[in-house]
Design a protein around this motif. Structure first.
Motif: not given
Length: 518
Positions: A115-141
């Protein structure tokens, strides 16, 4: 305290979601919407395009800015600096910037990114709330025609900041190399990650070249939902530039964006992509919106390139004030680039700016039965030209409130009201040789709304959201008086000027950027 108003005049044009329109060294100190509309060179050395473009104003010589904006704010350009990478790094004879992600830099909002060289930013939301990320899990093939792995393996419960990791992968040369993996769940709507290089990219009076490696796959069904990558250059460091998607309209003040999401009967098959649109913005309005089929192509066969998950493509962008060439390689011949598109007559209102690399997704589960959790891998990001000193950056730590929908995620942005100040910290600010500073942030508030902010309990400033035709998330960068800051830890207070009862308002991806005079 004295109140100061920062006004920003703009009228926003309309641009539709690209997929729908197209029809088819250590860290710096930290930091619901419903689904809607969402000149060529000869082939040399297996590259196919001229390295560094070989045009005037090469490294160490910024050239003349003419009437173009400087992208440096009121403090002027940052000073020139020695190149940070030796000749030959990242495929450039004279790189001004190069990051191979060979070393992890944990400890900030961007996971392992430096982060001395990069700025990392995120955007996402749920049904009722903004700036939210949920846990990420592989979805079975077995349930999806396309799935995802992270660092080469199935994964479960990955959450910010562990969603950005440097780990081994197979490079464009067929050899194992460290790559930056970043992953998220689109949560049934639009979301994206954005990485901005802090060092200024200068293409004044020359052809500037940016190159990067990424597994540039898209949803093979490509019905307007899925995941893809984009490239932007903007004249200021505002986070997360974009065109338009459900819930967002962050047209940059001045910028150029390239959307790699197309699939118009590519002869290479459905596991391929092309440029779907090129956008140019001026004063937060769309100046040009060029669909992929209107771009110049050497041939129909050349307009597309083959992609595959975990197999990197090499992308090269060659940019002047009035023209952009886009080159790419197939995943199975990644060192051999071919020109896939040309957009002339850009009329860019700037010639120095900031490079953003972005991973976008829009309700990928809806079309083609593909996963809504996707990983992209990045490597060997570089550009040529003058090498400028990198501004110092002081990021605000993410919020850590639990999500209200009970998914085990958290809200990383900050909800705002007009009742109380929200106070955050900027740690270890160094003002030595400081020439200028800016406050950069993502803001979810309607046109005409006012954000009050102050540093260290000092003068209160008010930022007024410009009058846009569309409403949604935006990004801004506004100058900060050096007299408002102190060396060491600083506080930043934010609050809305008045109550808005029909819509929640948020701020996130906040940072203080300090440009030095030497």
């Amino acid at each position: 305290m004295a109140a100061k108003v920062v006004r920003f005049s703009a009228v926003l044009g309309f641009a539709c979601l690209a997929a729908a329109c197209a029809g088819s060294g250590g860290k710096s100190s930290a930091s619901p919407g419903s689904e809607g509309a969402g000149t060529s060179g000869s082939n040399s050395g297996g590259d196919g395009s001229p390295d560094g473009a070989g045009s005037p104003g090469s490294a160490g010589n910024p050239g003349s800015a003419g009437t173009s904006s400087s992208a440096a704010g009121s403090g002027g350009l940052p000073p020139l600096a020695p190149p940070r990478a030796p000749a030959g790094s990242c495929g450039f004879d004279k790189p001004a910037f190069c990051d191979t992600f060979d070393t992890a830099h944990p400890g900030g909002r961007g996971g392992d990114i430096d982060e001395t060289q990069w700025h990392f930013a995120r955007w996402g939301h749920e049904t009722r709330q903004h700036f939210v990320r949920i846990p990420n899990t592989t979805e079975p093939l077995t349930e999806r025609t396309v799935t995802s792995v992270f660092c080469g393996k199935p994964f479960s419960g990955i959450l910010i900041p562990n969603d950005v990791v440097s780990c081994d992968g197979v490079g464009v040369d067929g050899l194992t190399s460290m790559q930056l993996n970043e992953v998220y769940d689109d949560q049934g709507d639009f979301a994206f990650n954005s990485m901005r290089i802090r060092q200024l990219f200068d293409f004044t009076d020359r052809t500037g070249t940016v190159q990067f490696d990424v597994d540039a796959k898209i949803n093979p069904m490509n019905l307007g939902h899925g995941w893809w990558v984009e490239f932007w250059v903007t004249d200021d460091p505002a986070p997360m530039p974009y065109h338009e998607a459900p819930g967002i309209v962050p047209y940059p003040k001045n910028g150029i964006g390239i959307n790699l999401q197309g699939l118009n009967n590519c002869p290479q098959g459905r596991e391929s992509t092309e440029v779907s649109r090129v956008f140019v913005t001026k004063d937060h309005k769309i100046l040009h919106d060029i669909p992929g089929w209107e771009l110049d192509h050497d041939s129909d066969d050349a307009r597309c390139f083959k992609t595959q998950d975990q197999k990197l493509n090499r992308i090269k962008i060659m940019l002047t004030k009035d023209r952009v060439e886009i080159w790419a390689s197939d995943f199975d011949d990644a060192m051999n680039l071919h020109r896939i598109a040309v957009a002339p007559i850009l009329d860019l209102p700037f010639t120095r700016g900031y490079v953003h690399l972005q991973h976008s997704a829009y309700n990928a589960r809806k079309d083609g039965n593909v996963t809504g959790v996707q990983t992209y891998r990045w490597d060997n990001v570089a550009f040529d030209g003058p090498s400028y000193a990198v501004p110092r950056a002081y990021e605000v730590d993410d919020n850590t409130l639990p999500d209200i929908d009970g998914t085990g995620g958290h809200m990383y942005g900050y909800p705002l009201s007009d009742q109380t100040w929200t106070t955050v910290k900027l740690k270890g600010v160094d003002l030595t040789d400081a020439a200028s500073a800016s406050f950069d942030f993502s803001f979810l508030a309607n046109s005409g709304r006012g954000l009050m902010y102050r540093f260290n309990g000092g003068d209160t400033h008010t930022f007024i959201v410009p009058p846009f035709d569309r409403e949604g998330l935006r990004g801004f960068s506004t100058d900060v008086a050096l007299g408002d800051l102190v060396s060491g830890d600083n506080t930043l207070d934010v609050m809305m000027t008045t109550t808005q009862t029909d819509k929640e308002e948020y701020i996130g991806n906040m940072e203080l950027s300090v440009t030095t005079s030497k």
